[in-house]
Design a protein around this motif. Sequence first.
Motif, PDB file in Angstrom:
ATOM      1  N   ARG A   1      -0.759  -4.729   7.140  1.00 18.59           N
ATOM      2  CA  ARG A   1       0.220  -4.319   6.054  1.00 18.59           C
ATOM      3  C   ARG A   1       1.305  -5.014   6.063  1.00 18.59           C
ATOM      4  NH1 ARG A   1      -0.585   2.142   7.816  1.00 18.59           N
ATOM      5  NH2 ARG A   1      -0.561   0.943   9.629  1.00 18.59           N
ATOM      6  N   ILE A   2       1.945  -5.374   7.295  1.00 17.82           N
ATOM      7  CA  ILE A   2       3.139  -6.292   7.395  1.00 17.82           C
ATOM      8  C   ILE A   2       3.000  -7.600   6.874  1.00 17.82           C
ATOM      9  CG2 ILE A   2       4.941  -6.883   8.683  1.00 17.82           C
ATOM     10  CD1 ILE A   2       4.870  -3.867   8.537  1.00 17.82           C
ATOM     11  N   ALA A   3       1.859  -8.098   6.989  1.00 11.97           N
ATOM     12  CA  ALA A   3       1.749  -9.468   6.677  1.00 11.97           C
ATOM     13  C   ALA A   3       1.516  -9.274   5.017  1.00 11.97           C
ATOM     14  CB  ALA A   3       0.298 -10.024   7.084  1.00 11.97           C
ATOM     15  N   ALA A   4       0.910  -8.445   4.472  1.00 10.21           N
ATOM     16  CA  ALA A   4       0.853  -8.128   3.085  1.00 10.21           C
ATOM     17  C   ALA A   4       2.252  -8.010   2.489  1.00 10.21           C
ATOM     18  CB  ALA A   4      -0.083  -7.227   2.899  1.00 10.21           C
ATOM     19  N   ALA A   5       2.947  -6.904   3.154  1.00  8.10           N
ATOM     20  CA  ALA A   5       4.251  -6.617   2.628  1.00  8.10           C
ATOM     21  C   ALA A   5       5.015  -7.903   2.481  1.00  8.10           C
ATOM     22  CB  ALA A   5       5.103  -5.707   3.113  1.00  8.10           C
ATOM     23  N   THR A   6       5.101  -8.867   3.470  1.00  9.73           N
ATOM     24  CA  THR A   6       5.797 -10.073   3.620  1.00  9.73           C
ATOM     25  C   THR A   6       5.438 -11.131   2.476  1.00  9.73           C
ATOM     26  OG1 THR A   6       6.154  -9.865   6.064  1.00  9.73           O
ATOM     27  CG2 THR A   6       6.467 -11.915   5.007  1.00  9.73           C
ATOM     28  N   ARG A   7       4.210 -11.020   2.151  1.00 10.63           N
ATOM     29  CA  ARG A   7       3.908 -12.132   1.241  1.00 10.63           C
ATOM     30  C   ARG A   7       4.078 -11.480  -0.249  1.00 10.63           C
ATOM     31  NH1 ARG A   7      -1.156 -12.360   4.381  1.00 10.63           N
ATOM     32  NH2 ARG A   7      -1.291 -14.273   5.132  1.00 10.63           N
ATOM     33  N   ALA A   8       4.169 -10.178  -0.339  1.00 12.53           N
ATOM     34  CA  ALA A   8       4.512  -9.646  -1.656  1.00 12.53           C
ATOM     35  C   ALA A   8       6.142  -9.801  -1.910  1.00 12.53           C
ATOM     36  CB  ALA A   8       4.217  -8.053  -1.734  1.00 12.53           C
ATOM     37  N   GLU A   9       6.796  -9.587  -0.903  1.00 13.20           N
ATOM     38  CA  GLU A   9       8.194  -9.787  -0.857  1.00 13.20           C
ATOM     39  C   GLU A   9       8.518 -11.168  -1.431  1.00 13.20           C
ATOM     40  OE1 GLU A   9      12.329  -8.998  -1.205  1.00 13.20           O
ATOM     41  OE2 GLU A   9      10.378  -7.575  -0.749  1.00 13.20           O
ATOM     42  N   LEU A  10       7.978 -12.217  -0.998  1.00 13.36           N
ATOM     43  CA  LEU A  10       8.232 -13.555  -1.344  1.00 13.36           C
ATOM     44  C   LEU A  10       7.771 -13.791  -2.858  1.00 13.36           C
ATOM     45  CD1 LEU A  10       9.042 -16.629  -1.131  1.00 13.36           C
ATOM     46  CD2 LEU A  10       6.679 -17.118  -0.323  1.00 13.36           C
ATOM     47  N   THR A  11       6.673 -13.233  -2.976  1.00  8.83           N
ATOM     48  CA  THR A  11       6.028 -13.135  -4.586  1.00  8.83           C
ATOM     49  C   THR A  11       7.190 -12.553  -5.744  1.00  8.83           C
ATOM     50  OG1 THR A  11       3.902 -13.054  -3.770  1.00  8.83           O
ATOM     51  CG2 THR A  11       4.324 -12.518  -6.077  1.00  8.83           C
TER      52      THR A  11
END
Length: 480
Positions: free
Chosen positions: A25-35
Motif C-alpha cells: 500500500r505504501i509503494a502504491a501511494a508513493t507511485r500515486a503521489e508522483l502521478t
Amino acid sequence: MSDLGSTASDIYRNVLSVIEGVEPRIAAATRAELTDQRASLKLIASENYASLPVLMTMGTWFSDKYAEGTIGHRFYAGCQNVDTVESVAAEHARELFGAEYAYVQPHSGIDANLVAYWSILAHRVESPVLERLGAKNVNELSEDDWETLRKSFAEQRVMGMSLDVGGHLTHGFRPNISGKMFHQRSYGTNAETQLIDYDKLLADARAFKPLILVAGYSAYPRRVNFAKMREIADEVGATLFVDMAHFAGLVAGKVFTGEEDPVPYAHLVASTTHKSLRGPRGGFVLATPEYAPSVDRGCPMVLGGPLSHIMAAKAVAFAEARTDSFRDYAAKVADNAKVLAEGLLKRGATLVTGGTDNHLVLIDTGSFGITGRQAESALLDSGIVTNRNSVPNDPNGAWYTTGVRIGTPALTSRGFGADEFDKVAELIVDVLANTTATTTAAGTPGKAKYTLADGVADRTKAASAELLDANPLYPGLAVS
C-alpha cells in the motif's frame, strides 16, 4: 529539472519493488503521489520539487545514526561521518548566504525559529544572570536564583507581523508556542497600501520595547527593507530575527540583494530548506558570532537528535543553490510571479497590495463573492492546487479566510515561463468567476459549500494538461 534517463528510473523501480515486498500500500501511494503531482498545477507557494539527487540522498543509512551534540562533540560514538555531513552542509550554507555561522540541524522551519528564539533568550537573559551570579551554567544556580531566571524568561517581549497581513504562526500568534512564550504584539500594514509602514512600526516598537523584533513573512507579496528593520531594532534595543523560510531561494539566487537581503542586517536568520530553496524538508539557522554559541546548543536545548540523512540532503541542495543555473531559476521565479499577478489583474481579480515583487501572489476572493475555502476547493476540483489564506482584516477568519495564496517556485521548476503563467492566470480567474457560494438554510451565503458551473473543471484540466505535458516533472523518470 534535468533528464537523468534510465539510471534514475531503474533505481526508483527497484526501490519501490523492495518497499512493495513489505507493504504494497505504501509503494502504491508513493507511485500515486508522483502521478498526482505530475497531473496538477502546483501553485502552493511553500511547495516545490526537490531534485532527484536531493531525494536520493535522503534515503540512506545515515537515517540509522544518533548524533546529538555538535561537530566533534557528540554524545554518541561513531559519528565521524555525520561530522563530515554536517560540516559540509554548514560550509555550503555559509558560503551560499554570506553568513558567518550556520546551524543545519533543525528538523523544520518551526524548529529553526524555536532555536533562534531560545538562543536569543540564552544570550540576552540567561547569560547575564549567570555572569552576575558567578555561575557557569544553570545547574549551579540555587532554587531561588533558578526561579528568578525562569520568571525573567517569562517576562520577555516579541513583536512580529500580524498573521492576517502575511505573518506566520511562529511570529507571536497566541495559539502558537511563540505567542505563549512571550508577551506579544503584532505590527500590521498600511490600511490603504497594505504595505509595511516603517514609521508606524517604529512608533509601536518604541512603545512596546520588544526583546525580539521579527521580520519576514508567510503571505506578504512584497519585499522587506531589512536595513530599516535593523535601524528600528537597534533604536529600541531589540534583537532582529528574520524568518526567511519563504524567500530563502530568492536570497540564495541573488534576486534579493542590498537592503532586501536579510543576512547582513539580522542578528539571526532562520529558514526552511524546501519552498523556494528547493531542497529537502528541513530547517537551518544563520547567526552572527555573538549568538553562535547559543545556537550551537540547539540540541538538546530545543531539538532532539539531528536527522543525519536530511542534513546530507541539505548539503546537496545548498551545493545546487550555489550554481549559476539556480540563480537563473530564482530570477525566473520572481519574473513569473509578476506575470502571474499581471495576468490576474487584467482579468479582473483583486490582489492584496495590488501585485507582487517576490514569489507569491495573494488573491482576495471576496471580489468573486466566495471565501478562500470555497475558492481553494473549486480550484482543486479543477486540478489547480493552492491554499486558502487570510487577507488584511479578514472578515471570515483564519479557517474559511477571504484569500487564496499562490506562488511560482514549483511550476518554475517544471519549466513554466511567461506564456504559461499568463495562461494559468486565465484558468484561475475562469474557475473563480464560475464558482458560486451555496446559500445556507437561512438564505445567506455559506462559507464552505459552493457550486462550480458545469464544464469548468473539465476544460480547466484539459488546458492544464497541455501545459503540464509540455513541461514534464522529472522528465525521463519511469517508476512502474
